[in-house]
Structure formats: C-alpha cells, structure tokens
Design an enzyme around this catalytic site. Structure first.
Site, PDB file in Angstrom:
ATOM      1  N   GLU A 151       6.703  54.735   3.754  1.00  0.00           N
ATOM      2  CA  GLU A 151       5.196  55.068   2.996  1.00  0.00           C
ATOM      3  C   GLU A 151       3.939  54.827   3.319  1.00  0.00           C
ATOM      4  O   GLU A 151       3.606  55.080   3.187  1.00  0.00           O
ATOM      5  CB  GLU A 151       6.202  54.943   1.645  1.00  0.00           C
ATOM      6  N   HIS A 205      28.663  45.904  15.464  1.00  0.00           N
ATOM      7  CA  HIS A 205      30.084  46.828  15.878  1.00  0.00           C
ATOM      8  C   HIS A 205      29.955  48.230  15.362  1.00  0.00           C
ATOM      9  O   HIS A 205      31.027  49.192  14.866  1.00  0.00           O
ATOM     10  CB  HIS A 205      31.519  46.071  14.373  1.00  0.00           C
ATOM     11  N   LYS A 247       8.254  67.840  -2.543  1.00  0.00           N
ATOM     12  CA  LYS A 247       7.958  67.443  -4.044  1.00  0.00           C
ATOM     13  C   LYS A 247       7.375  69.669  -4.423  1.00  0.00           C
ATOM     14  O   LYS A 247       8.625  70.003  -5.526  1.00  0.00           O
ATOM     15  CB  LYS A 247       6.934  67.088  -4.651  1.00  0.00           C
TER      16      LYS A 247
HETATM   17  O1  PA5 Z   1       5.685  53.716  -3.359  1.00  0.00           O
HETATM   18  C1  PA5 Z   1       5.327  54.605  -3.670  1.00  0.00           C
HETATM   19  O2  PA5 Z   1       4.547  55.129  -4.339  1.00  0.00           O
HETATM   20  C2  PA5 Z   1       6.484  55.152  -3.940  1.00  0.00           C
HETATM   21  O3  PA5 Z   1       7.298  55.094  -3.353  1.00  0.00           O
HETATM   22  C3  PA5 Z   1       6.811  55.475  -5.462  1.00  0.00           C
HETATM   23  O4  PA5 Z   1       7.103  54.738  -6.374  1.00  0.00           O
HETATM   24  C4  PA5 Z   1       7.626  56.338  -5.986  1.00  0.00           C
HETATM   25  O5  PA5 Z   1       7.727  57.835  -5.521  1.00  0.00           O
HETATM   26  C5  PA5 Z   1       8.263  56.473  -7.283  1.00  0.00           C
HETATM   27  O6  PA5 Z   1       6.527  57.462  -7.974  1.00  0.00           O
HETATM   28  P1  PA5 Z   1       7.041  56.912  -9.746  1.00  0.00           P
HETATM   29  O7  PA5 Z   1       7.028  55.275  -9.926  1.00  0.00           O
HETATM   30  O8  PA5 Z   1       5.514  57.642  -9.377  1.00  0.00           O
HETATM   31  O9  PA5 Z   1       8.485  58.066 -10.258  1.00  0.00           O
END
Ligand code: PA5
Length: 469
Positions: A323, A344, A459
C-alpha cells in the site's frame, strides 16, 4: 532502559567484488553500488527525521508533502515518556477487558488489524486460544474479524461466541467508514446485546472502539455513550499505526508486554538516528532492496520467514510495502513465504524460476522454546535413528543453510534480517525498522509512501452496486 540486542541486517552475501564475472554481478551488488547509495541514504534519513519533527512541533505540513503520516516515528517515545499516562490507560482497559471476557473479538481490516495479528502470533503461545485460562496467563482468547465479507467465517465465530455475555469487542477503524469492519461491528454488537440481555451498561463495558477524531464510528461510539474510545492520532496512517492504540490495546489484552514492544521500537529509532549508512538496518534494508530492484530487476520482494510464528509479521509487511509503494506503476511486489513449509510449494520457482526476486530471510537467533529431539525408535524403517539426537531447531538451521547455499550456487544470493529473539522487544524493533525502511524507500523511488488512493476504486464500485440511487 538498557539497549536491547539489536536486529542485524546482513546483506554481505549480496555484495560481490567490482571485478567479479558479469554473470555474478548480474544478480548481486558491487562496491560501487554501495558507494552510490550511502550518501543518498544519509539524505533520506535527514528527511525522514525532519518530517517526523514536523508532527512533533505541530506542522504546518506544506501541500507538496501531503499526505504526510510521519507521526508514527515518535509514537514509541511519546507513549514511553510524555504520554505515559495514555499507555497506562490502555493497559488498564486491557486488564479490565481481560478480567471480564473469555473471548475478545478484534474487528478491523488492513492496517487496523494486521499488526495486532503479528503480535498475537509472535508473542502468544501458538495454541493460545485452545489453552485453558490459567495456561493463557488469565488472558482472553483472541479472534480477528471484520477483515472480510465472509459469511462462513463470521457465522462460525458467532456460533463459537454463543449466547452468553463473556466476550467483548475491540473495533478499530481510523476512517470509521470501512464497510467490512462497520458491518461486522453491527452484526457482532447485535449478538453481544443479545448475550447481555439488552443491558446496555454491560454492553458498554465490553466494547472499546479505536478510531479517528471524527467519522461514523466516532459518532456511533458517542451515540452509544461508550465510556472508553481510543484515538488514532492525526498523522498516523493505518499501516503505520501498530504502535498506537490500534496495536497496543489488542496486544495488551492478549497479554503481550507493550512496554517492551515500544522499547524495542524506540531502540530502533536510536540505531536509525545514530548509525552510519551501510551499518544501519532500516536504512540499509531500504537501500539494498531498492538497488536490487532498480539495478538488478528484483521486482519481487520475498520475505522468507523461518518459523510459523513469523507469518503474520510477514503479512503485515506485505501490506505495508504494497500500500505504501505500489503507486504510479512502480514499487516492489511483496511476498511472504514460511519455511520450510513453502520450500515444498514455492521453492522450485525460487530456485529455478525467473530471476526477479530479492530473497530476505527473516530468522530468529536461538530457539525460544525447549528444543525437541528426533529421538530413537525400535521401528527404524524411516532411518531416523541416525538423526536421533538432532533437534528441530538444528534441522531448521540446516534447511536454511542448505537453501541459501543452493540459491548461492545458482547465483541467486540472499540477505538476512536476524531477530535477537521471538518476543516483544525484537518485534518492536522489526515493526519500526520496516516502517522506517518503507518510508526511506519511498523517497528513493520518488513516491509518497503515505495514502492509498488505489484502494478507493473497489470501494466506489462496491458501494455503487450496494447502494444504487
Ligand atoms: O494502511 C491503511 O491505511 C489501510 O490499510 C487501512 O488501515 C484500512 O483500509 C482500514 O481502514 P480504516 O482503519 O479506516 O477502517
């Protein structure tokens, strides 16, 4: 605090002499590469610390740096020093929940749960949830939900929780609007209300949200008059939040030593600040990995963990890397392997497949539990009596050495991250090292490691399907 034994990042096998044959140089780095990277790493370090200081001093964050979620860097110091009171509150809440509940369900997705899961696997007994309460040190069983839309998994956990009131919920969402977590909260809250026979006083004692200062979860917590809500500070992004209440509260509930977790991370900050480039695990891991990608085509970043208890830590890093750096058509592709299991399954590809990987072993020095020996048997058809005195850790070490050798023989050298132990101090160091390294690598690539605009697309589409106008 005495300095813990530090994590070692050993990249020596990746470096060959400048005059090594071309086919050897193709898969490794040379001294000239190190000379090139060292001053750049020093500049990156300064920038990372300057950005972290912006948050401590209260900004302002210039538009070209936004989003800038650099506040994770100082969290260990804040909790251990200035905001010690907040840490003590987190521990008190955890102990209260632990006293009240036999099971705690942690609801969250992505950065809102993967760090806590890593703590669970590293710091708790491998069969924590199966042990009786005494053997669990009086701590609750821990379950992770709200990280999918899987009917079977949610239904199975609801079955397990039954109709009683001996369980609680930690719900974590920074935005407060993530559908997976929000839906799970509604469903599990409903079950808890039923378990508490509608007694909202009891429900309030058993639910602790961790969320941003504003948002739907914050509004819900206010409307429900939940007495304890922990904030996710501004400037701390989801995947950089493991050392905030997001990771610390679940960790404390499961019985992990959160002070040691933070002390490990604080020690890593000191090493990062003070050690020269090329002797600095966070900086070097970023620099060497980046060079291997841009100069040697190692686009796949394989974290090869040696031991089952490190898998969740590897998956936490997968998310952090993917990310943070997977943007603008760039960034390495992370992959976690667990050995010897995956020798394996994926091993063949790593040994003889395309030369597009950097393999970094994640290993633990020593063995935290009593070594198990093979033992002697009157039935020796399996020919194991000749290994009777060998232990599982010895065999794991031999498997690792043999694997490294096999890769090296085919000019596929590997590196090591060596953890001094499998415990909170080591994990705290590892979390901080990899978060810093990811930010440093973002600077080397020239992309902002914070924010995840690409996640919005699914989303939007999902919401359009679920909520047609
Ligand atoms: O690293 C990030 O920002 C994302 O992976 C969020 O943690 C994830 O999308 C969850 O978001 P939220 O905490 O707003 O529910």
């Amino acid at each position: 605090m005495t300095s813990p034994t530090p994590i070692v990042y050993d990249y020596s096998r990746l470096v060959v002499p400048d005059d090594a044959p071309a086919f050897v140089r193709q898969a490794a780095l040379v001294e000239a590469d190190l000379k090139y990277i060292a001053p750049r790493l020093a500049t990156c370090r300064q920038a990372v610390m300057d950005n972290a200081r912006l948050w401590v001093t209260g900004g302002p964050v210039p538009p070209e740096k936004q989003p800038l979620d650099a506040a994770f860097f100082d969290l260990p110091h804040q909790f251990l020093d200035e905001e010690r009171e907040q840490l003590d509150r987190i521990i008190a809440t955890a102990n209260r929940l632990a006293g009240l509940c036999d099971r705690v369900v942690v609801l969250g997705i992505g950065g809102s749960y993967m760090g806590a899961r890593a703590v669970f696997e590293v710091c708790c007994h491998p069969f924590h949830n199966e042990l009786d309460r005494n053997a669990r040190g009086g701590r609750p069983r821990i379950y992770f939900e709200g990280n999918n839309l899987d009917n079977d998994a949610a239904g199975g956990l609801l079955d397990l929780l039954g109709e009683g009131d001996d369980w609680g919920i930690i719900v974590i969402s920074k935005s407060g609007g993530t559908l997976e977590t929000a839906v799970a909260f509604r469903v599990f809250l409903d079950a808890l209300k039923k378990g508490c026979r509608g007694d909202m006083g009891k429900v309030r004692e058993r639910v602790v949200p961790i969320t941003g200062e504003t948002g739907r979860l914050r509004d819900l917590a206010d409307a429900m008059k939940l007495p304890e809500v922990y904030p996710i500070p501004d400037g701390v992004g989801g995947r950089f939040s493991v050392l905030s209440a997001v990771g610390l509260l679940p960790a404390a509930v499961m019985g992990a030593d959160v002070v040691q977790l933070l002390e490990g991370a604080a020690a890593m900050n000191e090493v990062f600040r003070l050690s020269a480039p090329l002797e600095n695990p966070a900086l070097d891991y970023a620099g060497i990995s980046w060079l291997m990608q841009v100069r040697r085509g190692a686009n796949i970043r394989l974290l090869s963990t040696w031991g089952k208890r490190l898998e969740a830590a590897g998956l936490w890093y997968d998310q952090l890397l993917a990310e943070s750096l997977g943007k603008h058509g760039q960034g390495p592709t992370p992959l976690t392997a667990v050995n010897t299991r995956d020798l394996h399954s994926r091993g063949q590809q790593h040994q003889e497949g395309s030369r597009d990987k950097l393999i970094t072993n994640l290993v633990v020095e020593g063995c935290p539990s009593e070594p198990i020996a093979v033992g002697r048997s009157e039935y020796d058809q399996d020919r194991l009596n000749e290994l009777a005195d060998r232990t599982l850790p010895e065999m794991l070490a031999a498997a690792r050495a043999g694997t490294d050798q096999a890769y090296a023989d085919d000019h596929r050298p590997t590196a090591d991250i060596r953890l001094p132990g499998l415990d909170e101090v080591s994990l705290g160091q590892l979390f901080q090292m990899l978060m810093i390294a990811t930010v440093v690598e973002g600077r080397l690539i020239g992309i902002n490691p914070y924010g995840q605009p690409g996640v919005e697309a699914y989303k939007r589409n999902m919401n359009a399907l679920l909520r047609p106008r």
